[in-house]
Design a protein around this motif. Structure first.
Motif, mmCIF file in Angstrom:
data_model
loop_
_atom_site.group_PDB
_atom_site.id
_atom_site.type_symbol
_atom_site.label_atom_id
_atom_site.label_comp_id
_atom_site.label_asym_id
_atom_site.label_seq_id
_atom_site.Cartn_x
_atom_site.Cartn_y
_atom_site.Cartn_z
ATOM 1 N N ILE A 89 0.768 -0.933 -0.062
ATOM 2 C CA ILE A 89 0.136 -0.046 0.016
ATOM 3 C C ILE A 89 0.801 1.247 0.046
ATOM 4 N N LYS A 90 0.706 2.175 -0.950
ATOM 5 C CA LYS A 90 1.471 3.249 -0.988
ATOM 6 C C LYS A 90 0.756 4.577 -0.809
ATOM 7 N N ASN A 91 1.431 5.307 -0.265
ATOM 8 C CA ASN A 91 0.584 6.841 0.018
ATOM 9 C C ASN A 91 -0.282 7.288 -0.988
ATOM 10 N N MET A 92 0.398 7.247 -2.080
ATOM 11 C CA MET A 92 -0.277 7.842 -3.393
ATOM 12 C C MET A 92 -1.745 7.307 -3.449
ATOM 13 N N ASP A 93 -1.762 5.869 -3.154
ATOM 14 C CA ASP A 93 -3.045 5.339 -3.305
ATOM 15 C C ASP A 93 -4.119 5.870 -2.349
ATOM 16 N N ILE A 94 -3.597 6.352 -1.237
ATOM 17 C CA ILE A 94 -4.546 7.058 -0.229
ATOM 18 C C ILE A 94 -4.997 8.522 -0.627
ATOM 19 N N VAL A 95 -3.852 9.216 -1.402
ATOM 20 C CA VAL A 95 -4.308 10.430 -1.748
ATOM 21 C C VAL A 95 -5.253 10.280 -2.945
ATOM 22 N N LYS A 96 -5.290 9.263 -3.888
ATOM 23 C CA LYS A 96 -5.944 9.199 -4.692
ATOM 24 C C LYS A 96 -7.406 8.811 -4.127
ATOM 25 N N GLU A 97 -7.422 7.871 -3.357
ATOM 26 C CA GLU A 97 -8.853 7.521 -2.952
ATOM 27 C C GLU A 97 -9.567 8.498 -2.102
ATOM 28 N N LEU A 98 -8.786 9.232 -1.401
ATOM 29 C CA LEU A 98 -9.541 10.448 -0.835
ATOM 30 C C LEU A 98 -9.317 11.831 -1.301
ATOM 31 N N SER A 99 -8.943 11.803 -2.656
ATOM 32 C CA SER A 99 -8.866 13.196 -3.329
ATOM 33 C C SER A 99 -8.157 14.172 -2.599
ATOM 34 N N LEU A 100 -6.893 13.962 -1.796
ATOM 35 C CA LEU A 100 -6.446 14.740 -0.772
ATOM 36 C C LEU A 100 -5.766 15.900 -1.587
ATOM 37 N N PRO A 101 -5.680 16.964 -1.157
ATOM 38 C CA PRO A 101 -5.063 18.136 -1.912
ATOM 39 C C PRO A 101 -3.576 17.989 -1.773
ATOM 40 N N PRO A 102 -2.641 18.831 -2.494
ATOM 41 C CA PRO A 102 -1.243 18.682 -2.181
ATOM 42 C C PRO A 102 -0.686 18.902 -0.693
ATOM 43 N N VAL A 103 -1.506 19.970 -0.111
ATOM 44 C CA VAL A 103 -1.132 20.562 1.237
ATOM 45 C C VAL A 103 -1.440 19.331 2.445
ATOM 46 N N LYS A 104 -1.973 18.206 1.913
ATOM 47 C CA LYS A 104 -2.488 17.161 2.773
ATOM 48 C C LYS A 104 -1.785 15.862 2.443
ATOM 49 N N ILE A 105 -0.782 15.796 1.590
ATOM 50 C CA ILE A 105 -0.098 14.648 1.204
ATOM 51 C C ILE A 105 0.555 14.168 2.283
ATOM 52 N N HIS A 106 0.979 14.787 3.391
ATOM 53 C CA HIS A 106 2.032 14.491 4.474
ATOM 54 C C HIS A 106 1.039 13.270 5.239
ATOM 55 N N CYS A 107 -0.160 13.866 5.476
ATOM 56 C CA CYS A 107 -1.257 12.915 5.918
ATOM 57 C C CYS A 107 -1.035 11.260 5.535
ATOM 58 N N SER A 108 -0.938 11.257 4.274
ATOM 59 C CA SER A 108 -1.166 9.968 3.746
ATOM 60 C C SER A 108 0.235 9.393 3.801
ATOM 61 N N VAL A 109 1.315 10.076 3.761
ATOM 62 C CA VAL A 109 2.648 9.686 4.033
ATOM 63 C C VAL A 109 2.823 8.878 5.452
ATOM 64 N N LEU A 110 2.229 9.671 6.278
ATOM 65 C CA LEU A 110 2.067 9.386 7.791
ATOM 66 C C LEU A 110 1.146 7.870 7.698
ATOM 67 N N ALA A 111 0.301 7.831 7.070
ATOM 68 C CA ALA A 111 -0.700 6.654 7.372
ATOM 69 C C ALA A 111 0.218 5.311 6.658
ATOM 70 N N GLU A 112 0.853 5.600 5.656
ATOM 71 C CA GLU A 112 1.731 4.488 5.051
ATOM 72 C C GLU A 112 2.905 4.090 6.029
ATOM 73 N N ASP A 113 3.642 5.211 6.586
ATOM 74 C CA ASP A 113 4.485 5.080 7.749
ATOM 75 C C ASP A 113 3.866 4.169 8.911
ATOM 76 N N ALA A 114 2.950 4.666 9.321
ATOM 77 C CA ALA A 114 2.032 3.737 10.414
ATOM 78 C C ALA A 114 1.774 2.428 10.059
ATOM 79 N N ILE A 115 1.443 1.845 8.725
ATOM 80 C CA ILE A 115 1.365 0.601 8.589
ATOM 81 C C ILE A 115 2.588 -0.203 8.741
ATOM 82 N N ARG A 116 3.795 0.539 7.957
ATOM 83 C CA ARG A 116 4.944 -0.043 8.122
ATOM 84 C C ARG A 116 5.490 -0.142 9.287
ATOM 85 N N ALA A 117 5.289 0.784 10.315
ATOM 86 C CA ALA A 117 5.937 0.814 11.773
ATOM 87 C C ALA A 117 5.044 -0.356 12.520
ATOM 88 N N ALA A 118 3.755 -0.702 12.136
ATOM 89 C CA ALA A 118 2.897 -1.632 12.741
ATOM 90 C C ALA A 118 3.427 -2.861 12.439
#
Lengths: 138, 425
Positions: A89-118
């Motif tokens: 699962i890549k952060n850009m998949d989350i960006v696409k699914e939720l239609s996140l604007p550029p300023v919110k891309i870091h939220c998706s990065v954090l979610a990917e990080d959280a999956i990897r950390a878990a």
């Protein structure tokens, strides 16, 4: 800024909110972000030892609506996947699914990080559990 | 404020129904802008059509009608702040007034010195103007503020030197509503022959101001923060004791005593004047009313939520301002949960820079609590029923988001969040 319908839906009805016993051998916990940065995500997975399938996922998030939605979506997506599949699962998949604007891309990065950390936490537990298991077998 | 305004209409229809007497959405962001008072609009209307004349047209009745409107407005503004009519210069708003005051003094007094003192919690219209002057060889001292948001007069004394030409300290802050000791600052300035400018955008018409008693030399005024129209403001420029001179930054027809050229925005000026006239009449009563509503909001929220912190002095504060941090809850997510209420947050997520409020940081509020802050701006048209509804929605949403917050969970488990090694740090 206006939010996409999907972000609003996850914010109003977050999926899989909660916590699992982080000391359990089957549970992997990822805690990423920092309060000073305005985003902290805790994502937990419960993995079936036989099949490596993620059977349960839980999250709690301190952050904006997009951060809450990204982590909520992440728990939905990892559930039912094997650990290896979840790592794809890549952060850009989350960006696409939720239609996140550029300023919110870091939220998706954090979610990917959280999956990897878990997953990383769960893997560490499996490795440290092995010598103990073999010791018992002897 | 670095915060921007949440526009409730863009968000989905709320699932909440309004209690009796409350119309949704509720506007409670009166530091960002205020709705216009209907009495102001009524006074302005003739100046768009019948009285359209250019106030600078000296030779016919159309021009005279415009000029009469402008001069009445000038009198009303002067009366509200204890000035004379010749000391009022009309501008496009407080940002222009700040630019004109600071750049105008810098240029006019360049021979005398090149040092300017301001404070870190000023509005960007002042800070960025000072930064620009640094590029042209001026020295600027950005004074820190105390925990309550007030400048320390001893700090100010120490900051002054023989090259200091100007001190620019705001009258009241736009985020935390803290009212600076203008009288004492002005006194210090006058003792040392330094000019005192104050951005009084948030204060004019809300609390009493007297430019003479308070030793103010230059003062920025805005129409739309006091129930007047947008796009109009004024600069008070002292004419005696001492006489203050400023260089113009807009050159042209020599309007406004040569300090600000450009055809006057007559309708806007008439509106600003009417807003000042209303304030002169109603300010003292209104301040009591807004203070009461503000305290009601604070008490209702704080009696039912733990770990909420007020940012800035409660004692030296505009009556309609409340700025609270809700620990463990991020500000933008809170705004999203109260989407039928218009307030602002100091959270990074609501700013263009992704940095939390520099004003709150200057108070020593940690970044985590700055992300968790909400500014309530109660105004003339808010009611007690609205305040109660807002308080209840905030309480309910904070409780929900805390249940969703890993930080709240950790704090409840007794973990000190300051001791945690965060991955993002």
């Amino acid at each position: 800024m206006s939010y996409s319908d999907k972000v609003i839906d996850h914010y109003n009805n977050p999926r899989n909110v909660g916590s699992m016993d982080k000391s359990s051998a089957d549970v992997g916990t990822g805690l990423v972000g920092a309060p000073e940065c305005g985003d902290v995500m805790k994502l937990q997975i419960k993995v079936n030892r036989e099949t490596n399938v993620i059977e349960e996922a839980r999250f709690k998030t301190f952050g904006c609506g997009s951060a809450i939605a990204s982590s909520s979506l992440a728990t939905e997506w990892v559930k039912g996947k094997t650990v290896e599949e979840a790592l794809t699962i890549k952060n850009m998949d989350i960006v696409k699914e939720l239609s996140l604007p550029p300023v919110k891309i870091h939220c998706s990065v954090l979610a990917e990080d959280a999956i990897r950390a878990a997953i990383g936490d769960w893997k560490k537990k499996q490795e440290s559990a092995k010598p103990v298991a073999s010791a018992v077998a002897q | 404020m670095s915060t921007d305004v949440r526009v409730p209409q863009q968000l989905p229809v709320t699932r909440h129904s309004a209690p009796q007497g409350v119309k949704l959405p509720i506007y409670m962001d009166n530091h960002a802008t205020t709705p216009m008072d209907p009495r102001v609009l009524e006074e302005m209307l003739p100046y768009f059509m019948e009285k359209f004349g250019n106030a600078a047209s000296r030779n016919h009745s159309f021009g005279w009608a415009g000029e009469e409107g402008v001069e009445t407005a000038r009198e009303r503004i002067a009366k509200l702040i204890g000035a004379t009519t010749k000391e009022i210069i009309f501008t496009s708003g407080a940002t222009e007034s700040d630019n004109l005051a600071i750049k105008g003094v810098a240029e006019m007094y360049r021979e005398k010195g090149n040092h300017i003192i301001t404070a870190v919690t000023e509005h960007k219209a002042v800070l960025d103007t000072c930064k620009r002057l640094e590029k042209y060889g001026y020295r600027v001292t950005y004074m820190p503020v105390q925990k309550d948001g007030l400048v320390d007069l001893d700090d100010l004394k120490r900051a002054m030197d023989d090259k200091t030409i100007l001190v620019s300290i705001m009258f009241a802050n736009n985020e935390i509503g803290v009212v600076q000791p203008a009288t004492e600052i002005g006194k210090l300035c006058h003792e040392r022959g330094v000019i005192f400018h104050t951005d009084a955008t948030q204060a004019v018409g809300k609390i009493p101001i007297d430019v003479n008693k308070q030793n103010i030399d230059l003062m920025s005024i805005s129409g739309h923060k006091m129930y007047g129209p947008k796009g109009v403001g004024a600069l008070y420029v002292r004419r005696k004791n001492p006489r203050v001179q400023i260089a113009a930054i807009i050159d042209g027809g020599g309007h406004e005593r040569g300090m600000r050229s450009g055809t006057l925005n007559v309708a806007g000026i008439v509106g600003l004047g009417k807003a000042c006239a209303i304030a002169s009449e109603e300010m003292s009563r209104e301040a009591v009313q807004l203070g009461g509503l503000r305290d009601r909001l604070r008490d209702r929220i704080m009696s039912r939520l733990d770990e909420t912190y007020i940012n800035g002095s409660m004692e030296h504060r505009l009556p309609g301002n409340l700025n609270i941090s809700f620990a463990y809850v991020e500000g933008e997510s809170l705004l999203m949960g109260i989407n039928d209420i218009a307030v602002s947050s100091g959270s990074a997520c609501t700013s263009a820079t992704l940095e939390p409020s520099y004003v709150l940081k200057a108070l020593g509020t940690g970044d985590d609590l700055a992300h968790s802050s909400i500014r309530f701006g109660i105004g003339r048209f808010n009611t007690a029923a609205e305040v109660d509804y807002v308080a209840d929605r905030v309480i309910e949403t904070v409780e929900r988001l805390r249940e969703l917050s890993p930080l709240y969970e950790m704090a409840k488990e007794g973990i000190n969040l300051k001791d945690v090694k965060w991955a993002g740090e």
